[in-house]
Design a protein around this motif. Sequence first.
Motif, PDB file in Angstrom:
ATOM      1  N   LEU A  35       0.825  -1.215   0.000  1.00  0.00           N
ATOM      2  CA  LEU A  35       0.000   0.000   0.000  1.00  0.00           C
ATOM      3  C   LEU A  35       0.857   1.262   0.000  1.00  0.00           C
ATOM      4  N   THR A  36       1.990   1.229   0.685  1.00  0.00           N
ATOM      5  CA  THR A  36       2.892   2.385   0.706  1.00  0.00           C
ATOM      6  C   THR A  36       3.458   2.638  -0.682  1.00  0.00           C
ATOM      7  N   ASP A  37       3.888   1.567  -1.356  1.00  0.00           N
ATOM      8  CA  ASP A  37       4.407   1.708  -2.723  1.00  0.00           C
ATOM      9  C   ASP A  37       3.324   2.235  -3.662  1.00  0.00           C
ATOM     10  N   GLU A  38       2.133   1.698  -3.530  1.00  0.00           N
ATOM     11  CA  GLU A  38       1.017   2.133  -4.371  1.00  0.00           C
ATOM     12  C   GLU A  38       0.687   3.605  -4.111  1.00  0.00           C
ATOM     13  N   ASN A  39       0.721   3.998  -2.847  1.00  0.00           N
ATOM     14  CA  ASN A  39       0.456   5.390  -2.472  1.00  0.00           C
ATOM     15  C   ASN A  39       1.511   6.312  -3.090  1.00  0.00           C
ATOM     16  N   GLN A  40       2.768   5.909  -3.026  1.00  0.00           N
ATOM     17  CA  GLN A  40       3.842   6.725  -3.595  1.00  0.00           C
ATOM     18  C   GLN A  40       3.672   6.861  -5.107  1.00  0.00           C
ATOM     19  N   ALA A  41       3.323   5.773  -5.775  1.00  0.00           N
ATOM     20  CA  ALA A  41       3.109   5.808  -7.220  1.00  0.00           C
ATOM     21  C   ALA A  41       1.960   6.755  -7.568  1.00  0.00           C
ATOM     22  N   LEU A  42       0.886   6.705  -6.779  1.00  0.00           N
ATOM     23  CA  LEU A  42      -0.247   7.594  -7.019  1.00  0.00           C
ATOM     24  C   LEU A  42       0.122   9.062  -6.774  1.00  0.00           C
ATOM     25  N   LYS A  43       0.946   9.324  -5.770  1.00  0.00           N
ATOM     26  CA  LYS A  43       1.405  10.700  -5.513  1.00  0.00           C
ATOM     27  C   LYS A  43       2.226  11.216  -6.687  1.00  0.00           C
ATOM     28  N   ASN A  44       3.117  10.351  -7.213  1.00  0.00           N
ATOM     29  CA  ASN A  44       3.934  10.755  -8.363  1.00  0.00           C
ATOM     30  C   ASN A  44       3.055  11.052  -9.575  1.00  0.00           C
ATOM     31  N   GLU A  45       2.078  10.193  -9.803  1.00  0.00           N
ATOM     32  CA  GLU A  45       1.163  10.410 -10.922  1.00  0.00           C
ATOM     33  C   GLU A  45       0.384  11.710 -10.737  1.00  0.00           C
ATOM     34  N   CYS A  46      -0.023  11.979  -9.517  1.00  0.00           N
ATOM     35  CA  CYS A  46      -0.751  13.212  -9.218  1.00  0.00           C
ATOM     36  C   CYS A  46       0.120  14.439  -9.508  1.00  0.00           C
ATOM     37  N   GLU A  47       1.398  14.385  -9.125  1.00  0.00           N
ATOM     38  CA  GLU A  47       2.317  15.495  -9.400  1.00  0.00           C
ATOM     39  C   GLU A  47       2.458  15.726 -10.904  1.00  0.00           C
ATOM     40  N   LEU A  48       2.606  14.635 -11.668  1.00  0.00           N
ATOM     41  CA  LEU A  48       2.720  14.766 -13.122  1.00  0.00           C
ATOM     42  C   LEU A  48       1.467  15.390 -13.717  1.00  0.00           C
ATOM     43  N   LEU A  49       0.322  14.939 -13.257  1.00  0.00           N
ATOM     44  CA  LEU A  49      -0.933  15.480 -13.777  1.00  0.00           C
ATOM     45  C   LEU A  49      -1.107  16.956 -13.416  1.00  0.00           C
ATOM     46  N   ARG A  50      -0.681  17.335 -12.214  1.00  0.00           N
ATOM     47  CA  ARG A  50      -0.736  18.756 -11.830  1.00  0.00           C
ATOM     48  C   ARG A  50       0.152  19.595 -12.734  1.00  0.00           C
ATOM     49  N   GLY A  51       1.351  19.045 -13.026  1.00  0.00           N
ATOM     50  CA  GLY A  51       2.271  19.762 -13.916  1.00  0.00           C
ATOM     51  C   GLY A  51       1.670  19.934 -15.301  1.00  0.00           C
ATOM     52  N   LYS A  52       1.071  18.874 -15.839  1.00  0.00           N
ATOM     53  CA  LYS A  52       0.438  18.951 -17.155  1.00  0.00           C
ATOM     54  C   LYS A  52      -0.715  19.956 -17.131  1.00  0.00           C
ATOM     55  N   LEU A  53      -1.491  19.931 -16.069  1.00  0.00           N
ATOM     56  CA  LEU A  53      -2.600  20.865 -15.954  1.00  0.00           C
ATOM     57  C   LEU A  53      -2.098  22.305 -15.909  1.00  0.00           C
ATOM     58  N   PHE A  54      -1.023  22.523 -15.170  1.00  0.00           N
ATOM     59  CA  PHE A  54      -0.448  23.858 -15.076  1.00  0.00           C
ATOM     60  C   PHE A  54      -0.001  24.349 -16.455  1.00  0.00           C
ATOM     61  N   LEU A  55       0.697  23.467 -17.207  1.00  0.00           N
ATOM     62  CA  LEU A  55       1.158  23.834 -18.541  1.00  0.00           C
ATOM     63  C   LEU A  55      -0.010  24.109 -19.485  1.00  0.00           C
TER      64      LEU A  55
END
Length: 135
Positions: free
Chosen positions: A105-125
């Motif tokens: 669950l910790t690994d899955e949570n970290q992967a989801l956080k990374n994906e969220c950061e990427l999506l925020r960056g794309k949204l910002f751009l």
Amino acid sequence: MRKVPEQLMAKQETQRQKTINLVLRAIRDLKDEGYSIKIKDLMEATGLSRSVFAKPHIRKLLADKGIGYAKTEPSVPAPPVFRKQSQITNLKEKLAQKDEYIAKLTDENQALKNECELLRGKLFLLMQRQSMKNQ
């Protein structure tokens, strides 16, 4: 103090007899199939709850048939040391399973956080491009 009505007593006795007959039929069927009868088997065969098998009239029936907790044969308990060791082993296995689950669950949570950061960056751009087009 009021007396229990005769009709109610008759209804209760009828229900008691139905339950006894149901249990007797289940015992007969299970014995015919060659089962070593336990209360759990009777619960499944009759559809009755565990509490029904604790009632005095059913307990007497089970005692007469030598079934479940009504057996007169003394059971030989496992030595306490062995029982404690097996409990400790079981608890250690459960702990290891829980630790694995937490790590997953910790690994899955970290992967989801990374994906969220990427999506925020794309949204910002995308928002920057959109605001540049609107100007």
